[in-house]
Write an enzyme that holds these catalytic residues in place. Sequence first.
Site, PDB file in Angstrom:
ATOM      1  N   SER A  27      -1.313   8.417  -6.454  1.00 31.93           N
ATOM      2  CA  SER A  27      -0.839   8.340  -7.832  1.00 31.93           C
ATOM      3  C   SER A  27       0.104   7.151  -8.020  1.00 31.93           C
ATOM      4  CB  SER A  27      -0.183   9.667  -8.229  1.00 31.93           C
ATOM      5  OG  SER A  27       0.090   9.712  -9.595  1.00 31.93           O
TER       6      SER A  27
ATOM      7  N   ASP B 105      -0.275   4.849 -14.411  1.00 30.06           N
ATOM      8  CA  ASP B 105       0.065   4.770 -12.989  1.00 30.06           C
ATOM      9  C   ASP B 105      -1.183   4.365 -12.208  1.00 30.06           C
ATOM     10  OD1 ASP B 105      -1.349   7.095 -13.394  1.00 30.06           O
ATOM     11  OD2 ASP B 105      -0.108   8.325 -12.086  1.00 30.06           O
TER      12      ASP B 105
ATOM     13  N   ASP C  63      -3.557   5.957 -10.608  1.00 29.40           N
ATOM     14  CA  ASP C  63      -4.838   6.669 -10.681  1.00 29.40           C
ATOM     15  C   ASP C  63      -5.167   7.167 -12.083  1.00 29.40           C
ATOM     16  OD1 ASP C  63      -2.859   8.666 -10.639  1.00 29.40           O
ATOM     17  OD2 ASP C  63      -4.181  10.115  -9.661  1.00 29.40           O
TER      18      ASP C  63
ATOM     19  N   ASP D 278      -3.621   9.294 -14.162  1.00 30.10           N
ATOM     20  CA  ASP D 278      -3.344  10.656 -14.620  1.00 30.10           C
ATOM     21  C   ASP D 278      -1.999  10.718 -15.347  1.00 30.10           C
ATOM     22  OD1 ASP D 278      -1.478  10.576 -12.554  1.00 30.10           O
ATOM     23  OD2 ASP D 278      -2.146  12.443 -11.602  1.00 30.10           O
TER      24      ASP D 278
END
Length: 456
Positions: free
Chosen positions: A99, A239, A241, A243
Amino acid sequence: MDLFGTAGIRGSVRTDVTPELAVAVGRAVGHAAREASATPRNADVVVGRDGRTTGGALAAAVEAGVRAAGASVRRVGVVPTPALAFASRGRHGVMLTASHNPPGDNGIKCFVDGVEFDRERERAIEERVDAGTDPVAWGTWGDGGDESVLDAYRAAVVDYARAYGAPLDGLAVAVDCGNGVGALATPAALRDLGASVETLEGNVDGHFPGRESKPTPDSLTTLRRFVADGPAAFGVGHDGDADRIVIVDGDGGIVHEDTVLAIVAERYVRASDATDPVVVTTPNASARIDERVTAVGGRVERVRLGALHEGIAAVRAAGGTVVFAAEPWKHVHPALGGWIDAVASAAVFARHVASEGLDGLRASVTERPYRKVSVPCPDDAKAAAMADLRTTLPEAFDEASVDTDHGVRLDFDDAWLLVRPSGTEAYVRLYAESESVDDLVADARAVIERAVERAS
């Protein structure tokens, strides 16, 4: 559990998320997929990764474990985490991502049917990893193959977002992808919806050379200046990834994450025809969310940090309808799927901006001063300190209503505070929101420090 935190498994690739661990987790997930399948020999696990330089090797290690357990692997390559979750519908999935952590970290998130593993499933994986499992007989190992998911995922997000707000019709939006995999989805989805999109840090690079992966007021300086000086109606920061979403207003300011949550929640409740529309959020989320949701006929349920999927399941088990679930920066759109999805958030939010303007969206939200404070507390004193605070905090603020399900939360007529132990650091966290927030924090901190002293 020692292996799983609030967002899967995460840590240094040298000491924590190693290839050896990836093989073991892959094998445990492979066994779980076979056990859940009506035809175990046909069990599939979809595997994806973000752009980190260690992702390819760790994905290969997970694949080796899954196939040695007798399940097959479908590789979707470098994708946003929500795209991997989308691909995991009807089967198991594993995403290699840390992340917003630094580039030397990586992580493992496990999914089943589009939803992150709950605690029970995580515990089962951890027990299998601890116990060790042998490979299945050589003739029953699973196979491997490639799949493409990005086009179908982006199309699903675009179709979903069209049900809300208004057409974008050239709305100018700036998207800072931070060299993360959001670059593969958010700009294209917004363009497909009709936006004029400028992309910053849009090359996927696991070194994150443009800025740190975590989108913060400091790391988004370039985006903020770009929006303030240009034609964009607002900006989006992701960020590593995709999410997590941060919204930047037309003046280059950061829109508070709880304000974004309240805006989206209110409009989901308005659009719902359910008799009891529910918004699921976390204890650290602002009372401004409750105010906007209840004002339009919905209600709010809270669940522990990192467990939105468990909160959704609990409300549904009780016969309720969840229209939105979110913690600060992370949103689940239940009518689309059960995963956290910042690409969908960007698309839906843009449609609402096109309909009402960002200032119009914010107008009904009361934004009181907010503080988050970390009070030092040894790990071995946290349990005793929190037990103490369940009594002493309500005594110190006897005019407040009290909730001790997830820490100690006190709600006043026009203010609130939450105290909870950090799950990763030697602190007790204090969150507070009030017109006189500094006084509230000072009074609460004094109570906390006395409790820590008694517990140490």
